[in-house]
Design a protein around this motif. Sequence first.
Motif, PDB file in Angstrom:
ATOM      1  N   SER A 113       0.751   4.276   0.268  1.00 57.97           N
ATOM      2  CA  SER A 113       0.428   5.445   1.195  1.00 57.97           C
ATOM      3  C   SER A 113       0.891   4.923   2.611  1.00 57.97           C
ATOM      4  N   HIS A 134      -6.962  -6.529  -6.361  1.00 59.87           N
ATOM      5  CA  HIS A 134      -7.027  -7.029  -7.712  1.00 59.87           C
ATOM      6  C   HIS A 134      -7.890  -6.527  -8.620  1.00 59.87           C
ATOM      7  N   ARG A 135      -7.745  -6.296 -10.060  1.00 62.38           N
ATOM      8  CA  ARG A 135      -8.474  -5.777 -10.859  1.00 62.38           C
ATOM      9  C   ARG A 135      -9.500  -7.331 -11.472  1.00 62.38           C
ATOM     10  N   PHE A 163      -4.375   2.868 -14.738  1.00 61.66           N
ATOM     11  CA  PHE A 163      -4.294   3.008 -16.114  1.00 61.66           C
ATOM     12  C   PHE A 163      -4.281   4.275 -16.660  1.00 61.66           C
ATOM     13  N   ASP A 164      -4.745   5.290 -15.961  1.00 57.58           N
ATOM     14  CA  ASP A 164      -4.917   6.598 -16.448  1.00 57.58           C
ATOM     15  C   ASP A 164      -3.364   7.247 -16.320  1.00 57.58           C
ATOM     16  N   VAL A 206      -3.007  -3.662  -8.402  1.00 56.04           N
ATOM     17  CA  VAL A 206      -3.814  -2.681  -8.853  1.00 56.04           C
ATOM     18  C   VAL A 206      -2.945  -1.425  -9.210  1.00 56.04           C
ATOM     19  N   PHE A 207      -2.952  -1.225 -10.435  1.00 55.18           N
ATOM     20  CA  PHE A 207      -2.178  -0.088 -10.735  1.00 55.18           C
ATOM     21  C   PHE A 207      -3.334   1.057 -11.591  1.00 55.18           C
ATOM     22  N   ILE A 254      -1.650   1.437  -7.336  1.00 55.68           N
ATOM     23  CA  ILE A 254      -2.742   1.999  -6.458  1.00 55.68           C
ATOM     24  C   ILE A 254      -2.487   1.098  -4.988  1.00 55.68           C
ATOM     25  N   ARG A 255      -2.611  -0.162  -5.212  1.00 50.89           N
ATOM     26  CA  ARG A 255      -2.355  -1.170  -3.954  1.00 50.89           C
ATOM     27  C   ARG A 255      -2.407  -2.656  -4.728  1.00 50.89           C
ATOM     28  N   ASN A 264       0.830  -1.025   0.060  1.00 48.26           N
ATOM     29  CA  ASN A 264      -0.068   0.116   0.077  1.00 48.26           C
ATOM     30  C   ASN A 264       0.904   1.070  -0.062  1.00 48.26           C
TER      31      ASN A 264
END
Lengths: 574, 110
Positions: free
Chosen positions: B15, B52-53, B105-106, B102-103, B98-99, B13
């Motif tokens: 953050s 995860h996506r 895409f934008d 998950v990354f 992001i975590r 994470n």
Amino acid sequence: MKNDHFLETDVLIVGGGGAGMRAAIEAASLGCRVIVANKGAVGRSGTTPMAMEAYQAVCSPEDSEEIHFQDTVAGGRELGDENLIRVLVKEARQRAQDLEKYGVRFKKKADGSFDPMHHPGQSFPRTLFIQGGGYGMLAGLVREAKKNSKIKIMSDVLVTKILLDQDRVPCGAIYLDLKDGKVKAIQCPAVILATGGYEELWAFNDASLTACGDGVFLAYEAGAKLVDLEMLLFYPTVVIHPPSVKGTLFQYELVINPEILGGRLLNGRDEPFIAGMPLRDALIRAICQEVKMGRGTKHGGVFIDLTNSSLSRENLTGALEKWQPNQFHYLKDMGVDLREVMVEVAPHAHFTMGGVAVDECARTSVGGLYAAGEVAGNLHGANRVSGNALAETQVFGVRAGVSAATWVNRKKNPGVKEFSAAVGKAEALLDDLQSARNHFLRPWQIRKRLQEIMWQWCGIEREAEGLRRGLAELEKLERESFRSQANRRENNLLPSGQYGAYPQELQDAWETWIMITLGKLVCTSALFREETRGHHIRLDYPAPAEEAVHTFLSKGREPERGKVNKEDLAQWKK
Amino acid sequence: MEKMIKVSIRRENPSSAKGHTYQSYEILTDRDMTILEALKEIYWNHDGTLAHRHYRCGRRICRSCEVKLDGKNVRGCATLLNPGKSYQLEPAHPETLIRDLVFNFDLTHP
């Protein structure tokens, strides 16, 4: 409120699929600042990337808009609003040309004209084949939208509420930013809903896991009228076995077309059970009949059989490469070579024809609130003809963009509003859902139960007793899972509003919570429609009623019957 | 015969200042599973905190499930894991993490 927790725009578009992106391009071209809020990664999530290659528009000299109109009215079993259908058939071709301008490619003949497929329900071949399917179409739209600096595109945001002002029209929205897990606000005078459908309510569906009816729920909470929620289209041939490719849709329209793949559909005893090219609702009833009579496959479906195709192996390979290259290779690499083995398929929830009630300008019953694409409800009626879904996203995306821009230009900006109270309320609700993690049921388990209830009691075949039972079971599920959470807040040790980056399980909980609400509405609507029409099969009312009427639902009101808009011919003659 | 698919997943994470760790999971199965299926299985039945996506376009085209398998970026929906073997999964684009897997895409594809 921190600055990056507050945004201001003219038009907020919830959902960045085909309809949302097209609406964004249109509203921005009319001078509006636009924010597109998408629940997943833009261009790689939601409904549009899963759509087949089909876009229906008139393209051959012997065909006409009038015939497309008649095919769509008849295909929808007379339940589609004719004023909407008229707009669809009139503008579909022009919108396809817009797509070409954005770099989307269609299958063409050597002379450069469209090379359409002939799908069931069409008097003439009218299905334009989009290269790359819905994914390819959306990629072009996203590229085009990114060129315009007035459009801000946000991935990974979950809109939880539309805020209304004292006139009961939108003044903003609240969303959970999944990237950092914070609740934030957007101020805006107009909102376009373009969130797709709610297929995820059913145990067997071939839609995105995120097709939870977000837009239908947001509209309902904002007081908008919903229409024909019971009208769920099943796609007849979705792979059920083997598990690694479960949920892959393979177009039966291509399989049984002797000029395309030259294959067959067979029951579990390897016998043919249909003739000709049936429409989707008719084929589903035939498959149900086979399974019910014990003639289904091992996993409860029927077979797609291309192993005995009328084409030579070489021609079959060529046809698969031409018409379904992605599906063909994907299945082959996962061990299912359609030229060698039959594959088991069964009907899955595929498209929700019901949704938010709109007029021909994509306006809902709430001023400043618009809906376009699958989230809207009264275009297709009781059955959707193949290819009209992607055409709908483009035609009504544009109309929603124009309507929203007109509204914004007429209305004074709401002025800076104080949104902290609304953010606090949203956090309190999410805190409750978050604490579901401490509960004995995980969100996905609640979701599974919901899906089983919907499939069992409000699935392909329905009757009053079962629908009432479904409603009661949903009430019970709600009581046992989420409603009790409010009392459990003291047990929730996490500080309020702190969900952390990518709170996936909280998103799951939110989606499941709204789906329970929607599930009850769908059952109520299905109970109210005492007839069999299109995909709504009532075993206790096996015939269609004399006249097709809409079912309307809105918050705090009993279901109502409503007129289907019949065409005022004079209006279109000019 | 049922065997284990062993997966070691990079967890982080950004953050929090804790940095990353690798967490191991074992799935008992008698058949090949796609990475996407395996992740769903872990998220459902082993660890609800794994990000995860889970989106699946159904025809190996959208790349939403892209993930690094033993150092190489692959599509999760179309890559099979075999029982009896061990694998390592990491985010395909850790630079925009992001975590967990998950990354953003934008940022990866602006």
